[in-house]
Design an enzyme around this catalytic site. Structure first.
Site, mmCIF file in Angstrom:
data_model
loop_
_atom_site.group_PDB
_atom_site.id
_atom_site.type_symbol
_atom_site.label_atom_id
_atom_site.label_comp_id
_atom_site.label_asym_id
_atom_site.label_seq_id
_atom_site.Cartn_x
_atom_site.Cartn_y
_atom_site.Cartn_z
ATOM 1 N N GLY A 161 -15.844 5.150 -2.892
ATOM 2 C CA GLY A 161 -15.298 5.421 -1.558
ATOM 3 C C GLY A 161 -15.013 4.167 -0.753
ATOM 4 C CG ASP B 44 0.669 2.931 -6.496
ATOM 5 O OD1 ASP B 44 0.876 3.769 -5.577
ATOM 6 O OD2 ASP B 44 -0.437 2.836 -7.090
ATOM 7 C CE1 TYR C 181 -2.940 7.558 -2.752
ATOM 8 C CE2 TYR C 181 -1.938 9.315 -4.030
ATOM 9 C CZ TYR C 181 -2.182 7.973 -3.829
ATOM 10 O OH TYR C 181 -1.647 7.043 -4.698
ATOM 11 C CG ASP D 109 -5.914 1.897 -7.817
ATOM 12 O OD1 ASP D 109 -5.246 1.034 -7.205
ATOM 13 O OD2 ASP D 109 -6.338 2.933 -7.270
ATOM 14 C CD GLU E 292 -3.056 -0.558 -0.001
ATOM 15 O OE1 GLU E 292 -3.173 -0.221 -1.191
ATOM 16 O OE2 GLU E 292 -3.517 -1.611 0.457
ATOM 17 C CD GLU F 157 -7.429 8.681 -9.792
ATOM 18 O OE1 GLU F 157 -7.832 7.803 -10.576
ATOM 19 O OE2 GLU F 157 -7.513 8.590 -8.563
ATOM 20 N N GLY G 243 -12.504 2.010 -1.300
ATOM 21 C CA GLY G 243 -11.122 1.540 -1.375
ATOM 22 C C GLY G 243 -10.968 0.415 -2.381
ATOM 23 C CG LEU G 244 -13.398 -2.399 -2.720
ATOM 24 C CD1 LEU G 244 -14.686 -3.232 -2.683
ATOM 25 C CD2 LEU G 244 -12.210 -3.275 -2.309
ATOM 26 C CB SER H 234 -11.143 6.550 -9.385
ATOM 27 O OG SER H 234 -11.367 6.673 -8.040
HETATM 28 C C1 GLA Z 1 -5.066 4.681 -4.249
HETATM 29 C C2 GLA Z 1 -4.228 5.082 -5.456
HETATM 30 C C3 GLA Z 1 -3.216 3.999 -5.809
HETATM 31 C C4 GLA Z 1 -2.397 3.594 -4.572
HETATM 32 C C5 GLA Z 1 -3.316 3.298 -3.389
HETATM 33 C C6 GLA Z 1 -2.549 3.043 -2.116
HETATM 34 O O1 GLA Z 1 -5.857 3.573 -4.569
HETATM 35 O O2 GLA Z 1 -5.055 5.314 -6.579
HETATM 36 O O3 GLA Z 1 -2.374 4.441 -6.842
HETATM 37 O O4 GLA Z 1 -1.445 4.561 -4.262
HETATM 38 O O5 GLA Z 1 -4.225 4.360 -3.152
HETATM 39 O O6 GLA Z 1 -1.802 1.895 -2.206
#
Ligand code: GLA
Length: 361
Positions: free
Chosen positions: A107, A21, A204, A155, A18, A143, A109-110, A113
């Site tokens: 929203g 990336d 973020y 993602d 996490e 994005e 976390g899956l 976007s």
């Molecule tokens: C979001 C971002 C990803 C990554 C995760 C955290 O999903 O879009 O690029 O940084 O958070 O791992």
């Protein structure tokens, strides 16, 4: 232009790795069967009409104005951002009616976007050829540049390249990926806390900036070029130090997790989940009270090898490794316990790794 067409791109659950990336490290996501679909029909009056079945605020833009369009803080920014990236790469956007529906909860976390970006890219391309890695990259750029979140490529990459029945271990520097099948006997269960704390996007950005600060102190271009040893002997402020510590230890956990998965060592995989969560909570400081509760409860339940938050943080979902036979009781118990403590019904998904984006015929 042809008649109606339908395109699909999946959401994802990240197993481990996490906030690594954008630091050019390692991640291990799986593409889900939860997905965004875009139906298209030829448009008229030179318009790109973007409508969602889940919302009642469609947006229409003349295809001639796309290049000069400004972000509107509207969900359709993802689509417009992608259209602009395609134009930069020489594609003309044809007048089109887009109708969007999604089973990826926003929203959560899956990665709703990325699912929207990638399905939109395919819809706007209308079958015209573009290298699939370039599709992932341009969606990431949309994005970053148009929506304004400086995300990594995880993602979008897994939404494009997801494989059936396997996670993808992606090296975010070389962009080489290898399929990692999970051992038999275990189910990946995502528990959506239904909570998303507002500070998400700005926090973020702050994390990205703190990692950049750590890189400057270390004299490296990305944290991929640092080691725990060089970090240990470099002077820097507290926060960048802890952020970098998380990233370096997390990269190591991803690789150890892959080794454990290949060896079928479920206990080690679960332990790495638990360590990853602790690191996100204390060193990266991106967890939330509801999520910490879900993780602490999960790991006490029979058959649960490990649990951690997945995704960008500050709410969203946890990902849990649960023995197949224990899954129904796990789901009942975690839902009851969360409901009792927080008064919220979590949404629970059994995650089967699925394929990446494409046209549905
Ligand atoms: C979001 C971002 C990803 C990554 C995760 C955290 O999903 O879009 O690029 O940084 O958070 O791992």
């Amino acid at each position: 232009m042809s008649g109606p067409r339908r395109f699909r791109a999946p959401g994802r659950v990240n197993l481990i790795g996490e906030h690594t990336d954008y630091n050019l490290g390692f991640v291990l996501p799986i593409a889900l069967d939860l997905a965004t679909e875009v139906d298209t029909l030829p448009g008229s009056d030179n318009l790109l009409v973007i409508r969602s079945e889940d919302r009642d605020d469609p947006r229409s833009v003349s295809v001639d104005d796309l290049s000069s369009a400004k972000p509107a803080k509207h969900w359709s920014d993802y689509v417009i951002g992608v259209a602009r990236e395609l134009i930069v790469r020489g594609f003309r956007i044809e007048p089109l009616q887009m109708t969007i529906r999604s089973t990826v909860p926003v929203g959560s976390g899956l990665s709703s976007s990325a699912a929207l970006e990638v399905s939109s890219a395919l819809a706007l391309l209308q079958g015209r050829e573009l290298d699939r890695l370039e599709i992932a990259r341009l969606c990431q750029h949309a994005e970053i540049d148009f929506v304004g979140v400086p995300c990594g490529i995880m993602d979008q990459f897994v939404s494009v390249f997801g494989v059936q029945d396997a996670a993808l271990c992606l090296d975010c520097r070389s962009l080489e990926a290898k399929a990692v099948p999970l051992p038999k006997g275990v189910t990946v269960v995502a528990v959506n806390s239904m909570v998303k704390h507002q500070l998400g996007d700005s926090a973020y950005r702050t994390r990205v900036a703190e990692c950049a600060e750590a890189c400057r102190a270390l004299g490296v271009e990305s944290l991929r070029d640092a080691t725990l040893e060089t970090l240990g002997r470099t002077k820097m402020a507290d926060k960048p130090f802890h952020r970098a510590w998380h990233v370096l230890t997390e990269n190591d956990r991803v690789l150890r997790f892959v080794t454990a998965a290949e060896a079928g060592d479920l206990n080690e995989m679960g332990q790495l989940f638990i360590e990853s969560h602790a690191s996100m909570k204390s060193d990266y400081e991106i967890s939330a009270a509801e999520i910490d509760y879900l993780v602490a409860e999960a790991v006490r339940l029979p058959g649960c090898y490990g649990a951690r938050m997945t995704g960008g943080g500050f709410g969203g979902s946890t990902v849990n490794l649960v023995a197949d036979e224990a899954v129904p009781a796990f789901e009942t118990a975690i839902a009851a316990s969360y409901q009792k403590a927080w008064g919220i019904n979590p949404a629970i998904y059994r995650c089967r790794p699925g394929v990446g984006a494409g046209e549905i015929h």
